[in-house]
Design an enzyme around this catalytic site. Structure first.
Site, PDB file in Angstrom:
ATOM      1  N   ARG A  55       7.625   6.718  -3.618  1.00  0.00           N
ATOM      2  CA  ARG A  55       7.201   6.524  -1.735  1.00  0.00           C
ATOM      3  C   ARG A  55       7.031   7.900  -1.660  1.00  0.00           C
ATOM      4  O   ARG A  55       8.126   9.072  -0.380  1.00  0.00           O
ATOM      5  CB  ARG A  55       8.349   5.769  -1.409  1.00  0.00           C
ATOM      6  CG  ARG A  55       7.823   5.522  -0.030  1.00  0.00           C
ATOM      7  CD  ARG A  55       6.997   4.805   0.380  1.00  0.00           C
ATOM      8  NE  ARG A  55       6.702   3.490  -0.019  1.00  0.00           N
ATOM      9  CZ  ARG A  55       5.820   2.781  -0.293  1.00  0.00           C
ATOM     10  NH1 ARG A  55       4.568   3.300   0.429  1.00  0.00           N
ATOM     11  NH2 ARG A  55       5.917   1.282  -0.390  1.00  0.00           N
ATOM     12  N   GLN A  80      -0.445  -4.942  -5.671  1.00  0.00           N
ATOM     13  CA  GLN A  80      -1.307  -4.328  -4.632  1.00  0.00           C
ATOM     14  C   GLN A  80      -1.106  -2.724  -5.853  1.00  0.00           C
ATOM     15  O   GLN A  80      -0.020  -1.702  -5.928  1.00  0.00           O
ATOM     16  CB  GLN A  80      -0.187  -4.001  -3.196  1.00  0.00           C
ATOM     17  CG  GLN A  80      -0.406  -3.010  -2.410  1.00  0.00           C
ATOM     18  CD  GLN A  80      -0.973  -3.376  -0.953  1.00  0.00           C
ATOM     19  OE1 GLN A  80      -1.114  -4.194  -1.090  1.00  0.00           O
ATOM     20  NE2 GLN A  80      -0.040  -2.242  -0.691  1.00  0.00           N
ATOM     21  N   ARG A  85       0.184   4.329 -11.067  1.00  0.00           N
ATOM     22  CA  ARG A  85       0.892   3.943 -10.418  1.00  0.00           C
ATOM     23  C   ARG A  85       2.331   3.897 -10.891  1.00  0.00           C
ATOM     24  O   ARG A  85       3.646   4.476 -10.675  1.00  0.00           O
ATOM     25  CB  ARG A  85       0.717   4.524  -8.706  1.00  0.00           C
ATOM     26  CG  ARG A  85       1.397   3.178  -8.126  1.00  0.00           C
ATOM     27  CD  ARG A  85       1.416   2.547  -6.533  1.00  0.00           C
ATOM     28  NE  ARG A  85       1.630   1.526  -6.490  1.00  0.00           N
ATOM     29  CZ  ARG A  85       1.732   0.961  -4.921  1.00  0.00           C
ATOM     30  NH1 ARG A  85       1.626   1.368  -4.111  1.00  0.00           N
ATOM     31  NH2 ARG A  85       1.658  -0.641  -4.805  1.00  0.00           N
ATOM     32  N   HIS A 158      -3.573   8.628  -2.958  1.00  0.00           N
ATOM     33  CA  HIS A 158      -2.753   7.698  -1.623  1.00  0.00           C
ATOM     34  C   HIS A 158      -1.856   9.192  -0.908  1.00  0.00           C
ATOM     35  O   HIS A 158      -0.514   9.300  -1.841  1.00  0.00           O
ATOM     36  CB  HIS A 158      -1.834   7.239  -2.077  1.00  0.00           C
ATOM     37  CG  HIS A 158      -1.005   6.051  -1.361  1.00  0.00           C
ATOM     38  ND1 HIS A 158      -0.884   6.715  -0.458  1.00  0.00           N
ATOM     39  CD2 HIS A 158      -1.132   4.908  -1.256  1.00  0.00           C
ATOM     40  CE1 HIS A 158      -0.260   5.427   0.476  1.00  0.00           C
ATOM     41  NE2 HIS A 158      -0.621   4.155   0.192  1.00  0.00           N
ATOM     42  N   ASP A 203      -3.414   1.631   9.996  1.00  0.00           N
ATOM     43  CA  ASP A 203      -3.862   1.313   8.434  1.00  0.00           C
ATOM     44  C   ASP A 203      -5.395   0.549   8.548  1.00  0.00           C
ATOM     45  O   ASP A 203      -6.147   0.233   8.468  1.00  0.00           O
ATOM     46  CB  ASP A 203      -3.512   0.008   8.170  1.00  0.00           C
ATOM     47  CG  ASP A 203      -3.280   0.099   7.033  1.00  0.00           C
ATOM     48  OD1 ASP A 203      -4.163   0.788   6.083  1.00  0.00           O
ATOM     49  OD2 ASP A 203      -2.613  -0.794   6.383  1.00  0.00           O
ATOM     50  N   GLU A 262      -5.555   9.785   3.248  1.00  0.00           N
ATOM     51  CA  GLU A 262      -6.092   9.125   1.508  1.00  0.00           C
ATOM     52  C   GLU A 262      -7.686   9.249   1.130  1.00  0.00           C
ATOM     53  O   GLU A 262      -8.334   8.743   1.809  1.00  0.00           O
ATOM     54  CB  GLU A 262      -5.710   7.832   1.602  1.00  0.00           C
ATOM     55  CG  GLU A 262      -4.058   7.656   1.802  1.00  0.00           C
ATOM     56  CD  GLU A 262      -3.829   6.364   2.000  1.00  0.00           C
ATOM     57  OE1 GLU A 262      -4.067   5.634   1.697  1.00  0.00           O
ATOM     58  OE2 GLU A 262      -2.988   5.954   3.241  1.00  0.00           O
TER      59      GLU A 262
HETATM   60  C1  BG6 Z   1      -2.368   2.221   2.224  1.00  0.00           C
HETATM   61  C2  BG6 Z   1      -2.787   0.581   2.436  1.00  0.00           C
HETATM   62  O1  BG6 Z   1      -3.062   3.078   1.612  1.00  0.00           O
HETATM   63  O2  BG6 Z   1      -0.837   1.831   1.490  1.00  0.00           O
HETATM   64  C3  BG6 Z   1      -1.890   0.220   3.753  1.00  0.00           C
HETATM   65  O3  BG6 Z   1      -4.127   0.779   3.320  1.00  0.00           O
HETATM   66  C4  BG6 Z   1      -0.540  -0.192   2.370  1.00  0.00           C
HETATM   67  O4  BG6 Z   1      -1.874  -1.522   3.526  1.00  0.00           O
HETATM   68  C5  BG6 Z   1       0.520   0.942   2.075  1.00  0.00           C
HETATM   69  O5  BG6 Z   1       1.006  -0.596   3.374  1.00  0.00           O
HETATM   70  C6  BG6 Z   1       1.172   1.423   1.314  1.00  0.00           C
HETATM   71  O6  BG6 Z   1       1.292   0.801   0.066  1.00  0.00           O
HETATM   72  P1  BG6 Z   1       2.535   0.617  -0.498  1.00  0.00           P
HETATM   73  O7  BG6 Z   1       1.821  -0.698  -1.733  1.00  0.00           O
HETATM   74  O8  BG6 Z   1       3.042   1.707  -1.603  1.00  0.00           O
HETATM   75  O9  BG6 Z   1       3.634  -0.285  -0.114  1.00  0.00           O
END
Ligand code: BG6
Length: 287
Positions: A55, A80, A85, A158, A203, A262
């Site tokens: 994170r 997701q 990653r 990101h 977002d 990003e």
């Molecule tokens: C962003 C997305 O790039 O990443 C968001 O647009 C998302 O929708 C965010 O919540 C974080 O994602 P994650 O999977 O790392 O919690």
């Protein structure tokens, strides 16, 4: 020694108060220090032991951004943001050049967790090149299709920027671009603001942006120039208070200290024929 390698990461230094730290897990850049100052945000609750995507810093999204909208898409079964990653990359090479230091990292299917790769079983090779210069950091991805059929992918850098205070943040150069507003159920709109400020959850996916670089500017006028190189889209994300409180790997108040800007190709898939290579990335420079 410009490259200090340990079991889980490498620290790249230029000997002049500039450094970048890269975890092998995700090839995630977790720190970029220029002139003795940290430029990236890493949550105090980030999990760094390879059990969850890190994170903060610069996690890499590949081959799917978010969750696939089309349940028939080849990436539909992936979690997701795909698997890059969540995979342990190899540190392939370090180069100590004139006024720059570079680390090159690689990912092949054999290093992707089996349960993830079997959901998207295309032969590929990713290279990630991280170059530290006195006032800038460049991060580039190359994707090679090593199979005999074409595949489609998204990729994204990101980047979480460390900012002094979200209330004084300004983002420049996104005016007149179409964006998808993920907070408004994916509604499309056109950005009219020359200067974007953030005072609630944001977002947005700005598609095929016109400016070469986005400026992330802090209250004192300093900041980072985020230059696109071969990538088209810009995502701006801050989860704000309620979503921050619901995230286990993010401090409740940390949304005030970070903004994600990003760069990548995520509004449309990149189509890659067998044997072909795609390249793109960003240059972050101090302003
Ligand atoms: C962003 C997305 O790039 O990443 C968001 O647009 C998302 O929708 C965010 O919540 C974080 O994602 P994650 O999977 O790392 O919690």
């Amino acid at each position: 020694m410009p490259f200090q390698k340990s079991d889980d990461k490498v620290i790249i230094q230029d000997g002049n108060e500039n450094s970048v730290e890269v975890y092998f897990y995700g090839a995630t850049v977790t720190s970029w220090i220029t002139a003795g100052k940290e430029r990236l945000f890493l949550s105090k609750n980030a999990i760094l032991n390879g059990t969850k995507a890190i994170r903060g810093g610069i996690p890499l999204v590949f081959p799917q951004f978010g969750k696939a909208e089309d349940s028939d898409a080849p990436t539909a079964a992936l979690p997701q943001h795909g698997f890059a990653r969540n995979s342990k990359w190899e540190f392939l090479e370090g180069k100590d050049g004139d006024n720059e230091v570079t680390g090159i990292f690689g990912l092949s299917p054999s290093s992707v967790p089996t349960e993830l790769y079997q959901k998207w079983p295309f032969p590929f090779k990713l290279l990630y090149t991280v170059t530290l210069r006195p006032q800038s950091l460049s991060t580039f991805i190359s994707v090679k299709n090593e199979g005999s059929e074409a595949f489609d992918f998204h990729t994204l850098l990101h980047t979480y920027f460390s900012i002094p205070d979200i209330s004084t943040l300004k983002i420049h150069n996104l005016a007149n671009n179409v964006f998808i507003d993920k907070v408004a159920n994916g509604a499309r709109d056109t950005e009219t603001r020359e200067v974007i400020t953030v005072n609630g959850e944001v977002d947005r996916v700005y598609e095929d942006v016109n400016a070469e670089a986005v400026l992330v500017q802090y209250g004192d006028g300093s900041g980072i120039r985020v230059k696109r190189i071969g990538v088209k889209d810009v995502v701006v994300w801050n989860q704000w208070e309620a979503k921050a409180a619901a995230m286990s790997d993010f401090g409740d108040d940390e949304y005030k200290e970070m903004i994600c800007v990003e760069l990548g190709n995520v509004s449309k898939y990149v189509h890659l024929a067998p044997g072909e290579t795609w390249e793109g990335g960003q240059e972050l420079s101090v302003i």
